[in-house]
Design an enzyme around this catalytic site. Structure first.
Site, short mmCIF file in Angstrom:
data_model
loop_
_atom_site.label_atom_id
_atom_site.label_comp_id
_atom_site.label_asym_id
_atom_site.label_seq_id
_atom_site.Cartn_x
_atom_site.Cartn_y
_atom_site.Cartn_z
N CYS A 78 -3.83 -0.83 -2.01
CA CYS A 78 -4.09 0.58 -2.29
C CYS A 78 -5.02 0.74 -3.50
O CYS A 78 -4.73 0.21 -4.58
CB CYS A 78 -2.76 1.28 -2.57
SG CYS A 78 -2.92 3.03 -2.90
N ASP B 221 0.86 -1.18 0.00
CA ASP B 221 0.00 0.00 0.00
C ASP B 221 0.90 1.23 0.00
O ASP B 221 2.09 1.14 0.29
CB ASP B 221 -0.88 -0.01 1.26
CG ASP B 221 -1.77 1.22 1.35
OD1 ASP B 221 -2.49 1.50 0.39
OD2 ASP B 221 -1.72 1.94 2.38
N SER B 222 0.29 2.38 -0.26
CA SER B 222 1.04 3.63 -0.22
C SER B 222 1.51 3.96 1.20
O SER B 222 2.40 4.78 1.38
CB SER B 222 0.14 4.76 -0.72
OG SER B 222 -1.04 4.82 0.05
N GLU C 226 -6.68 9.00 9.72
CA GLU C 226 -5.38 8.80 10.39
C GLU C 226 -5.34 9.52 11.74
O GLU C 226 -4.71 9.06 12.68
CB GLU C 226 -4.23 9.26 9.49
CG GLU C 226 -4.09 8.35 8.29
CD GLU C 226 -2.77 8.47 7.55
OE1 GLU C 226 -1.88 9.20 7.99
OE2 GLU C 226 -2.66 7.82 6.49
N HIS D 111 -8.66 3.91 3.63
CA HIS D 111 -8.97 4.57 4.90
C HIS D 111 -10.46 4.63 5.23
O HIS D 111 -10.84 4.81 6.38
CB HIS D 111 -8.44 6.00 4.89
CG HIS D 111 -6.95 6.11 4.94
ND1 HIS D 111 -6.13 5.48 4.03
CD2 HIS D 111 -6.13 6.77 5.79
CE1 HIS D 111 -4.87 5.77 4.31
NE2 HIS D 111 -4.84 6.55 5.37
N CYS E 266 -11.24 3.44 -1.00
CA CYS E 266 -9.97 3.91 -0.44
C CYS E 266 -9.73 3.13 0.85
O CYS E 266 -10.67 2.87 1.60
CB CYS E 266 -10.05 5.41 -0.15
SG CYS E 266 -8.61 6.06 0.70
N1 DGL Z 1 -4.05 3.94 0.11
C1 DGL Z 1 -4.65 5.02 -0.64
C2 DGL Z 1 -5.86 4.47 -1.42
O1 DGL Z 1 -6.46 3.48 -1.05
C3 DGL Z 1 -5.06 6.18 0.25
C4 DGL Z 1 -3.90 6.98 0.80
C5 DGL Z 1 -3.07 7.66 -0.28
O2 DGL Z 1 -3.53 8.63 -0.90
O3 DGL Z 1 -1.96 7.19 -0.50
O4 DGL Z 1 -6.21 5.00 -2.43
#
Ligand code: DGL
Length: 269
Positions: free
Chosen positions: A74, A11-12, A153, A187, A185
């Site tokens: 991600c 993931d990012s 977060e 989050h 997403c």
């Molecule tokens: N993990 C990213 C997503 O699911 C969200 C956080 C980011 O912008 O890196 O798109």
């Protein structure tokens, strides 16, 4: 083929731990390696070209651990870089877009779907294209909700500020009379309650991480890759930076303590 090899998830940053949480529930005996590119997060506002470059580096990091299967947790990466990751990996790769889209297509009764995600995910139209390929009669309405990432977060999952932001973002979707909404997403599952209450519980929420975990079970089964061991699995967490409050935020996303977190170097913007 050694099926006890780990599943690699990347993931990012930290958000992909919501997908790991779902994986742990549905695949409790699989060994897992997680890589979060916390040094370069967020990917959501970045160009598709940069995200594709980052995604390849993230993939290479997982491949060092001899993973048997890669899950792109991600949404932004899944939306713009699934093809390059698949080409690089030489092991099966699963992104979150297709499973999320499939679950939403199954759920909608009025053929009116909403998708929320990062700017990158929404601009890519990846969910819309996947949905319309499955059923061209479905109307898809998308909305980028970038402020949801820092709010989740921060742990402001039931804060009045989050409710205000959610109302602002979701209002256009309510005008379109959607009956199903993809939380596109990593989050957003943390904000489920706020989203649910803003939509007066009238819309079915689809957690693409949960849908992806279910697809992963099926894929591993089909390819004969399930780990036969019933021992407690090995979980390893790697990140490209360990920010302040990392353990605390990570625990909230994973729903349990992370244990040892290892930092890898070489990930610079
Ligand atoms: N993990 C990213 C997503 O699911 C969200 C956080 C980011 O912008 O890196 O798109």
């Amino acid at each position: 083929m050694n099926n006890s090899r780990p599943i690699g998830v990347f993931d990012s940053g930290i958000g992909g731990l919501t997908v790991v949480r779902a994986l742990m529930r549905h695949l409790p005996h699989e060994n897992l390696i997680y890589f979060g590119d916390t040094a370069r997060v967020p990917y959501g506002p970045k160009s598709a070209q940069v995200v594709r470059e980052y995604a390849l580096q993230d993939t290479d990091e997982l491949l060092k651990h001899d993973v048997k299967f890669i899950i792109i947790a991600c949404n932004t990466v899944s939306a713009v870089a699934l093809d390059v990751v698949q080409k690089r990996a030489k092991v099966p790769v699963l992104g979150v877009i297709l499973p999320g889209a499939e679950a939403a297509v199954r759920a909608t009764k009025k053929n009116r779907l909403g998708v929320i995600g990062t700017v990158g995910t929404v601009l890519s139209n990846a969910y819309t294209n996947a949905i319309r390929q499955m059923n061209p009669d479905i109307h898809v309405f998308s909305q980028a909700c970038p402020l949801f990432v820092p709010l989740a977060e921060e742990g402001w999952t039931s804060h009045p500020a989050t409710e205000l932001v959610a109302k602002e973002y979701l209002f256009p979707l309510t005008l379109e009379k959607i009956d199903t909404l993809i939380l596109g997403c990593t989050h957003y599952p943390l904000l489920k309650d706020v989203i649910d209450s803003v939509l007066h519980k009238s819309v079915t929420l689809i957690d693409s991480g949960e849908a992806t975990a279910l697809s992963a079970v099926q894929l591993l089964e089909e390819r004969g890759l399930r780990n036969q061991s019933v021992l407690k699995p090995n979980m390893q967490f790697f990140v490209s930076d360990i920010p302040h409050k990392f353990a605390e935020v990570g625990e909230r996303f994973l729903g349990q303590k992370l244990g040892k977190i290892q930092r890898v170097s070489g990930f610079s913007a």
